[in-house]
Design an enzyme around this catalytic site. Structure first.
Site, PDB file in Angstrom:
ATOM      1  N   GLU A 205      -8.904 -19.565   8.134  1.00  0.00           N
ATOM      2  CA  GLU A 205      -8.450 -19.026   6.855  1.00  0.00           C
ATOM      3  C   GLU A 205      -8.096 -20.114   5.847  1.00  0.00           C
ATOM      4  O   GLU A 205      -7.440 -19.856   4.844  1.00  0.00           O
ATOM      5  CB  GLU A 205      -7.274 -18.074   7.091  1.00  0.00           C
ATOM      6  CG  GLU A 205      -7.714 -16.880   7.940  1.00  0.00           C
ATOM      7  CD  GLU A 205      -6.589 -15.925   8.278  1.00  0.00           C
ATOM      8  OE1 GLU A 205      -5.444 -16.165   7.836  1.00  0.00           O
ATOM      9  OE2 GLU A 205      -6.856 -14.940   8.985  1.00  0.00           O
ATOM     10  N   LYS A 338      -5.546  -3.295   6.223  1.00  0.00           N
ATOM     11  CA  LYS A 338      -6.880  -3.843   6.472  1.00  0.00           C
ATOM     12  C   LYS A 338      -7.846  -2.668   6.567  1.00  0.00           C
ATOM     13  O   LYS A 338      -7.857  -1.962   7.586  1.00  0.00           O
ATOM     14  CB  LYS A 338      -6.908  -4.636   7.777  1.00  0.00           C
ATOM     15  CG  LYS A 338      -6.076  -5.910   7.772  1.00  0.00           C
ATOM     16  CD  LYS A 338      -6.056  -6.524   9.164  1.00  0.00           C
ATOM     17  CE  LYS A 338      -5.346  -7.873   9.186  1.00  0.00           C
ATOM     18  NZ  LYS A 338      -5.216  -8.400  10.561  1.00  0.00           N
TER      19      LYS A 338
END
Length: 426
Positions: A205, A338
């Site tokens: 990330e 999500k």
């Protein structure tokens, strides 16, 4: 009336070099839009099913040709001719077509790609930004980013147990200024790590993945970087953690902290968090306990729930019925959102509405396997989630979301960066 003219899918690549789905929808006026579905590394076991081929001769079994074929044959056949702007109706049709609670037949990756592409195509056909199409006139709030600047756990090959060490730029008047400050802290941290002969390679990330000796050293390093960059620790920029503790737990709800050479039960781990929160300006802890440790979660919420944000990710998996259980048990006070955990845009909206109704904070989130698709940036503004997790200020698949938010802030002009107001409730 705008209707769906065609639907198709293509196997493309995500940021980790794994296959994923790009779904495209063409409308009756020939408007076309596409969406790329993300994929997680640390996944909750109650998440909707991501359909993979399991053919070891292609992509080590991770191909998505079956999911693409489900779009190109089954889904396409049932959606052509439906009204494009009836998102909830189309999403319900997709759910019924699959016929399982977790999209085990068609694959949540197939279904979500189509759901996202449809929303994008409809917005485009109506000449509306995606955030305005999904959120209406009330889509005005720019979220506070939670920037993952040190990676550990399953997101990096190092000795740190906690998966993400994040900064939250709360003390700024605009998203642009908040992002600038965050980038400056990120670059300052790199220099500090270089000076300590630490690795400055990055994880999935975009955060650094140094080999620290324990789980406290990253907090010290980030605190140093914030102050060295010229910002007030805790006032302008606060800290946040994603422990991803489902990756640390054994069958007896004991948590193995290899970086500390400790095995802690739920109450001992909560006591450890309390020590960290007392010493550092940590305002949010995500997945502090395992997804199945409901008793531990209740204790964590009792001990820290009035002091900091406690986010359920693996715990709730963006699922309204599981969130309802958490609400009834007084567990957590925030939920990670999500879309690929649940399957469609409409189901994601349902979960967000339930969370907001019960005063749970919502954090829009990427996955570790991402792409250039910036859908969640618009989605965060559309639903005024107030927070977004989409990685560090490095790696273009993360930057795509930040750049989209900068565009949205510029377009809105009267848009509000929530900043300091985020945690001023209750």
């Amino acid at each position: 009336m705008l209707t769906i003219k065609d639907v198709h899918a293509l196997e493309v690549m995500d940021s980790r070099g794994n296959p994923t789905i790009q779904a495209s929808v063409i409308l009756s006026d020939n408007t076309k839009a596409s969406a790329i579905v993300p994929s997680g590394a640390s996944t909750g076991k109650r998440e909707a099913l991501e359909l993979r081929d399991n053919d070891k001769t292609r992509f080590l079994g991770k191909g998505v040709l079956r999911a693409c074929e489900n779009v190109n044959s089954v889904i396409k056949h049932h959606l052509i001719g439906l009204e494009a702007t009836s998102q909830a109706f189309v999403d319900e049709r997709l759910r019924a077509l699959d016929g399982t609670p977790n999209y085990a037949n068609l694959g949540a990756n197939a279904v979500l790609g189509v759901s996202m592409a449809l929303a994008r195509a409809s917005a485009k056909a109506l000449n509306l930004p995606l955030y305005r199409y999904l959120g209406g006139a009330n889509a005005l709030t720019l979220p506070v980013p939670m920037l993952n600047i040190i990676n550990g756990g399953t997101h990096a090959n190092n000795s740190i147990d906690f998966q993400e060490y994040m900064i939250m730029p709360l003390g700024f008047e605009s998203f642009r200024e908040a992002l600038r400050a965050s980038a400056e802290v990120y670059h300052t941290l790199k220099k500090l790590l270089d000076g300590k002969n630490q690795l400055t390679s990055v994880g999935d990330e975009g955060g650094f993945a140094p080999n620290f000796n324990n789980n406290v050293e990253p907090l010290e390093a980030i605190s140093q970087a914030i102050e060295k960059a010229g910002y007030k620790l805790g006032e302008e920029i606060a800290l946040a953690l994603d422990v991803a503790s489902s990756e640390l737990v054994d069958g007896n709800f004991n948590y193995h902290l290899k970086g500390e050479n400790k095995i802690l039960d739920s109450h001992e781990l909560v006591a450890y968090y309390k020590e960290l929160v007392a010493k550092y300006p940590i305002v949010s802890i995500e997945d502090g306990l395992s997804e199945d440790d409901w008793e531990g979660w209740a204790f964590l919420s009792k001990e820290l729930g009035r002091q900091i944000q406690l986010v359920g990710d693996d715990l709730f998996v963006t699922n309204a019925s599981i969130l309802q259980k958490g609400i009834e048990k007084n567990v957590a006070n925030a939920i990670l959102i999500k879309p690929n955990q649940i399957g469609t845009i409409s189901e994601t909206l349902e979960t967000i509405r339930l969370a907001k109704h019960h005063a749970y904070q919502c954090v829009m989130s990427h996955r570790s396997g991402e792409s250039e698709d910036s859908f969640i940036a618009d989605f965060a503004v559309a639903l005024n989630t107030g927070e977004i997790k989409t990685g560090s200020t490095a790696r273009s698949e993360r930057i795509a979301k930040y750049n989209r938010l900068l565009e949205i802030e510029h377009e809105l002009k009267g848009g509000i960066y929530i900043g300091k107001e985020l945690f001023k409730h209750g």
